[in-house]
Design an enzyme around this catalytic site. Structure first.
Site, mmCIF file in Angstrom:
data_model
loop_
_atom_site.group_PDB
_atom_site.id
_atom_site.type_symbol
_atom_site.label_atom_id
_atom_site.label_comp_id
_atom_site.label_asym_id
_atom_site.label_seq_id
_atom_site.Cartn_x
_atom_site.Cartn_y
_atom_site.Cartn_z
ATOM 1 N N SER A 137 0.931 -1.226 -0.192
ATOM 2 C CA SER A 137 -0.003 0.172 -0.066
ATOM 3 C C SER A 137 0.849 1.089 -0.135
ATOM 4 O O SER A 137 2.070 1.235 0.552
ATOM 5 C CB SER A 137 -0.722 0.018 1.263
ATOM 6 N N TYR A 194 -2.618 -2.039 10.266
ATOM 7 C CA TYR A 194 -2.872 -2.331 8.498
ATOM 8 C C TYR A 194 -1.576 -1.624 7.786
ATOM 9 O O TYR A 194 -0.931 -2.242 7.264
ATOM 10 C CB TYR A 194 -4.093 -1.751 8.010
#
Length: 251
Positions: free
Chosen positions: A139, A152
Site C-alpha cells: 500500500s 494495517y
C-alpha cells in the site's frame, strides 16, 4: 513482467483490486486462476469469465493452504506468475478502554503471514519457469501511515521491506519480484463507504494504470506506484514527511 501468454495465479482474486486484475489479465490472453475463501464469489468469477479457473483457499487455515498448494501443483503446473493480493484492513482506537490486540492480530495473520505462506507454497514452482514473477500488494500507506489504521499500515510496511529482501535473494533465479503499492482505491477493503467514496480512485482506473506501468516497465526498484503516490514514497528524502503526515492525520 510479461503481460501475455502467462499462467497467472491471483490469491485474493474475487473482489477489489484482485478481481479487476484477474479480469484485465484474462482479457489480455493469459490463463488466470483466481483463489479466495468465498466459494460463491469464485463460482461467479468462473461463470462470468469462460476459461478462468478457481481454487478455494483460506490463507489462515493450514489444511486449506496445503490443499490449495497441492491443487495448484497438480492442476496448474504451468503457473509462472503469482499475485499475492489477499489482505484486510481494520481501524483501531488504542485510546479506548475496550481496545485489545485481537483486530491487530487478525490483520497481521492475514496481511503478513498469509502473504508469506502463499509465496512459500508457490515459490518452488516458479524457480523452473520462464518469465516468472511474484507480485504482492502492499500500500502507499507503507510509506506514510494513517494513524487510525496502525496495524494495517505497519503490515504493509513489513511487506515493503520483506519484498526488498526477497527480490535480492531471488536475483539469480530469474524471478521478478514486484510490489503493488496502491493509493486509496474504491473497493470494500474498509467497508461500503470506501467502495462509494468519490475521493478514492476507481478500481478499474487503478488497474488500467498498473497494466500500463507493467507494460512499459515503469517500476524502478520493483515498486509499482502511481505518480500521485510518489510524494508520500519520497517524503522523508524530500523533507516533507512531517507536513504530509500532519495533513493525512488532521483528525
Amino acid at each position: 513482467m510479461k503481460l501475455t501468454g502467462n499462467t497467472i495465479l491471483i490469491v485474493g482474486g474475487t473482489s477489489g483490486i484482485g478481481k479487476e486484475l484477474a479480469k484485465s489479465l484474462h482479457a489480455l490472453g493469459n490463463r488466470v486462476i483466481v483463489a479466495g475463501r468465498r466459494r460463491g464469489l469464485l463460482n461467479q468469477m468462473i461463470a462470468d469469465h469462460p476459461g478462468m479457473s478457481g481454487i478455494p483457499v483460506d490463507v489462515n487455515d493450514p489444511v486449506s493452504l496445503a490443499n490449495f498448494a497441492f491443487e495448484v501443483r497438480t492442476r496448474f503446473p504451468m503457473v509462472n506468475v503469482l499475485f499475492a493480493n489477499a489482505g484486510i484492513s481494520r481501524s483501531e482506537d488504542m485510546t479506548s478502554k475496550d481496545w485489545n490486540t485481537a483486530e491487530a492480530e487478525h490483520v497481521i495473520e492475514t496481511n503478513i503471514l498469509g502473504v508469506l505462506r502463499v509465496i512459500g507454497a508457490i515459490l518452488p514452482m516458479l524457480k523452473a519457469k520462464e518469465d516468472a514473477a511474484i507480485v504482492a500488494t502492499s500500500s502507499s500507506l507503507a510509506f506514510m501511515p494513517r494513524a487510525d489504521f496502525p496495524t494495517y499500515c505497519a503490515s504493509k510496511a513489513f511487506l515493503h521491506s520483506w519484498l526488498q529482501s526477497l527480490r535480492h535473494q531471488l536475483r539469480h533465479d530469474a524471478i521478478e519480484v514486484l510490489e503493488l503499492a496502491p493509493p486509496y482505491v474504491r473497493t470494500e477493503l474498509t467497508g461500503a463507504a470506501q467502495a462509494a467514496d468519490p475521493r478514492a480512485v476507481a478500481v478499474d482506473d487503478y488497474v488500467a494504470q498498473v497494466i500500463e506501468l507493467l507494460e512499459r516497465q515503469g517500476h524502478p526498484r520493483g515498486e509499482v506506484l502511481l505518480q500521485r503516490d510518489l510524494a508520500r514514497r519520497w517524503a522523508e528524502r524530500d523533507g516533507t514527511y512531517d507536513e504530509i503526515y500532519a495533513a493525512m492525520n488532521a483528525n
